[in-house]
Design a protein around this motif. Structure first.
Motif, PDB file in Angstrom:
ATOM      1  N   VAL A   1       0.878  -1.156   0.000  1.00  0.00           N
ATOM      2  CA  VAL A   1       0.000   0.000   0.000  1.00  0.00           C
ATOM      3  C   VAL A   1       0.915   1.206   0.000  1.00  0.00           C
ATOM      4  N   THR A   2       0.665   2.115  -0.908  1.00  0.00           N
ATOM      5  CA  THR A   2       1.513   3.302  -1.005  1.00  0.00           C
ATOM      6  C   THR A   2       0.687   4.553  -0.741  1.00  0.00           C
ATOM      7  N   ASN A   3       1.388   5.629  -0.533  1.00  0.00           N
ATOM      8  CA  ASN A   3       0.766   6.948  -0.373  1.00  0.00           C
ATOM      9  C   ASN A   3      -0.167   7.031   0.824  1.00  0.00           C
ATOM     10  N   ILE A   4       0.220   6.441   1.942  1.00  0.00           N
ATOM     11  CA  ILE A   4      -0.554   6.586   3.172  1.00  0.00           C
ATOM     12  C   ILE A   4      -0.109   7.884   3.839  1.00  0.00           C
ATOM     13  N   ALA A   5      -1.036   8.781   4.012  1.00  0.00           N
ATOM     14  CA  ALA A   5      -0.719  10.058   4.658  1.00  0.00           C
ATOM     15  C   ALA A   5      -0.378   9.830   6.124  1.00  0.00           C
ATOM     16  N   ALA A   6       0.509  10.644   6.646  1.00  0.00           N
ATOM     17  CA  ALA A   6       0.892  10.524   8.060  1.00  0.00           C
ATOM     18  C   ALA A   6      -0.319  10.677   8.970  1.00  0.00           C
ATOM     19  N   THR A   7      -1.308  11.436   8.523  1.00  0.00           N
ATOM     20  CA  THR A   7      -2.526  11.615   9.327  1.00  0.00           C
ATOM     21  C   THR A   7      -3.394  10.353   9.344  1.00  0.00           C
ATOM     22  N   ASP A   8      -3.068   9.390   8.490  1.00  0.00           N
ATOM     23  CA  ASP A   8      -3.825   8.138   8.421  1.00  0.00           C
ATOM     24  C   ASP A   8      -3.076   6.942   8.997  1.00  0.00           C
ATOM     25  N   PHE A   9      -1.991   7.185   9.719  1.00  0.00           N
ATOM     26  CA  PHE A   9      -1.218   6.071  10.280  1.00  0.00           C
ATOM     27  C   PHE A   9      -2.056   5.212  11.221  1.00  0.00           C
ATOM     28  N   ASP A  10      -3.110   5.770  11.797  1.00  0.00           N
ATOM     29  CA  ASP A  10      -3.960   4.979  12.696  1.00  0.00           C
ATOM     30  C   ASP A  10      -5.112   4.287  11.963  1.00  0.00           C
ATOM     31  N   LYS A  11      -5.265   4.549  10.678  1.00  0.00           N
ATOM     32  CA  LYS A  11      -6.337   3.922   9.889  1.00  0.00           C
ATOM     33  C   LYS A  11      -6.031   2.436   9.695  1.00  0.00           C
ATOM     34  N   GLU A  12      -7.038   1.610   9.922  1.00  0.00           N
ATOM     35  CA  GLU A  12      -6.848   0.170   9.751  1.00  0.00           C
ATOM     36  C   GLU A  12      -7.126  -0.226   8.305  1.00  0.00           C
ATOM     37  N   TRP A  13      -6.265  -1.079   7.779  1.00  0.00           N
ATOM     38  CA  TRP A  13      -6.384  -1.599   6.423  1.00  0.00           C
ATOM     39  C   TRP A  13      -6.688  -3.087   6.528  1.00  0.00           C
ATOM     40  N   GLU A  14      -7.637  -3.543   5.751  1.00  0.00           N
ATOM     41  CA  GLU A  14      -8.018  -4.954   5.789  1.00  0.00           C
ATOM     42  C   GLU A  14      -7.539  -5.641   4.510  1.00  0.00           C
ATOM     43  N   PHE A  15      -6.854  -6.758   4.696  1.00  0.00           N
ATOM     44  CA  PHE A  15      -6.334  -7.536   3.572  1.00  0.00           C
ATOM     45  C   PHE A  15      -6.863  -8.955   3.657  1.00  0.00           C
ATOM     46  N   VAL A  16      -7.202  -9.506   2.529  1.00  0.00           N
ATOM     47  CA  VAL A  16      -7.538 -10.915   2.461  1.00  0.00           C
ATOM     48  C   VAL A  16      -6.260 -11.634   2.032  1.00  0.00           C
ATOM     49  N   VAL A  17      -5.897 -12.641   2.797  1.00  0.00           N
ATOM     50  CA  VAL A  17      -4.657 -13.381   2.549  1.00  0.00           C
ATOM     51  C   VAL A  17      -5.022 -14.770   2.047  1.00  0.00           C
ATOM     52  N   ARG A  18      -4.334 -15.197   1.010  1.00  0.00           N
ATOM     53  CA  ARG A  18      -4.585 -16.524   0.443  1.00  0.00           C
ATOM     54  C   ARG A  18      -3.345 -17.383   0.579  1.00  0.00           C
ATOM     55  N   SER A  19      -3.536 -18.585   1.051  1.00  0.00           N
ATOM     56  CA  SER A  19      -2.465 -19.579   1.118  1.00  0.00           C
ATOM     57  C   SER A  19      -2.866 -20.739   0.216  1.00  0.00           C
ATOM     58  N   THR A  20      -2.026 -21.022  -0.760  1.00  0.00           N
ATOM     59  CA  THR A  20      -2.316 -22.104  -1.695  1.00  0.00           C
ATOM     60  C   THR A  20      -1.530 -23.337  -1.296  1.00  0.00           C
ATOM     61  N   ASN A  21      -2.223 -24.464  -1.244  1.00  0.00           N
ATOM     62  CA  ASN A  21      -1.561 -25.729  -0.942  1.00  0.00           C
ATOM     63  C   ASN A  21      -2.240 -26.833  -1.749  1.00  0.00           C
ATOM     64  N   PRO A  22      -1.698 -28.044  -1.763  1.00  0.00           N
ATOM     65  CA  PRO A  22      -2.273 -29.120  -2.577  1.00  0.00           C
ATOM     66  C   PRO A  22      -3.729 -29.452  -2.249  1.00  0.00           C
ATOM     67  N   MET A  23      -4.181 -29.158  -1.044  1.00  0.00           N
ATOM     68  CA  MET A  23      -5.556 -29.475  -0.647  1.00  0.00           C
ATOM     69  C   MET A  23      -6.535 -28.362  -1.035  1.00  0.00           C
TER      70      MET A  23
ATOM     71  N   ASP B   1      -7.079 -23.781  -1.640  1.00  0.00           N
ATOM     72  CA  ASP B   1      -6.738 -22.462  -1.118  1.00  0.00           C
ATOM     73  C   ASP B   1      -7.387 -22.240   0.248  1.00  0.00           C
ATOM     74  N   VAL B   2      -6.647 -21.558   1.104  1.00  0.00           N
ATOM     75  CA  VAL B   2      -7.145 -21.170   2.419  1.00  0.00           C
ATOM     76  C   VAL B   2      -7.062 -19.653   2.479  1.00  0.00           C
ATOM     77  N   TYR B   3      -8.146 -19.022   2.932  1.00  0.00           N
ATOM     78  CA  TYR B   3      -8.196 -17.572   3.004  1.00  0.00           C
ATOM     79  C   TYR B   3      -8.305 -17.116   4.455  1.00  0.00           C
ATOM     80  N   GLY B   4      -7.734 -15.983   4.725  1.00  0.00           N
ATOM     81  CA  GLY B   4      -7.838 -15.360   6.036  1.00  0.00           C
ATOM     82  C   GLY B   4      -7.840 -13.858   5.860  1.00  0.00           C
ATOM     83  N   THR B   5      -8.121 -13.158   6.906  1.00  0.00           N
ATOM     84  CA  THR B   5      -8.160 -11.705   6.869  1.00  0.00           C
ATOM     85  C   THR B   5      -7.146 -11.148   7.866  1.00  0.00           C
ATOM     86  N   VAL B   6      -6.434 -10.128   7.438  1.00  0.00           N
ATOM     87  CA  VAL B   6      -5.486  -9.428   8.298  1.00  0.00           C
ATOM     88  C   VAL B   6      -5.910  -7.966   8.333  1.00  0.00           C
TER      89      VAL B   6
END
Length: 84
Positions: free
Chosen positions: A12-34, A36-41
């Motif tokens: 993520v780029t261009n985050i203003a210093a005034t937004d350092f406390d803003k929470e960003w939500e990401f969906v994370v994917r882990s691929t394995n032979p069984m 895909d597994v998804y989670g949220t960070v």
């Protein structure tokens, strides 16, 4: 869209210093032979800076994290004073 498997980094780029406390939500994917597994960070710049300041053994990195945190707090205070 997810980055290709050869470049799993998302930035993520261009985050203003005034937004350092803003929470960003990401969906994370882990691929394995069984399948895909998804989670949220959910993370903010301040969360990251706090984690660095508490876990790093590199004094320069800890000082940088603290300085960036203080910069964000100061920027937010300055922005608030300009809106009054």
């Amino acid at each position: 869209n997810f980055p290709s498997p050869n470049s799993p980094l998302y930035k993520v780029t261009n985050i203003a210093a005034t937004d350092f406390d803003k929470e960003w939500e990401f969906v994370v994917r882990s691929t394995n032979p069984m399948g895909d597994v998804y989670g949220t960070v959910v993370v903010s710049v301040n969360d990251y800076l706090y984690a660095i300041s508490q876990s790093s053994t590199d004094e320069k990195m800890v000082n940088l994290a603290k300085a960036l945190y203080n910069y964000g707090v100061s920027a937010k205070g300055y922005a608030a004073s300009q809106n009054n």
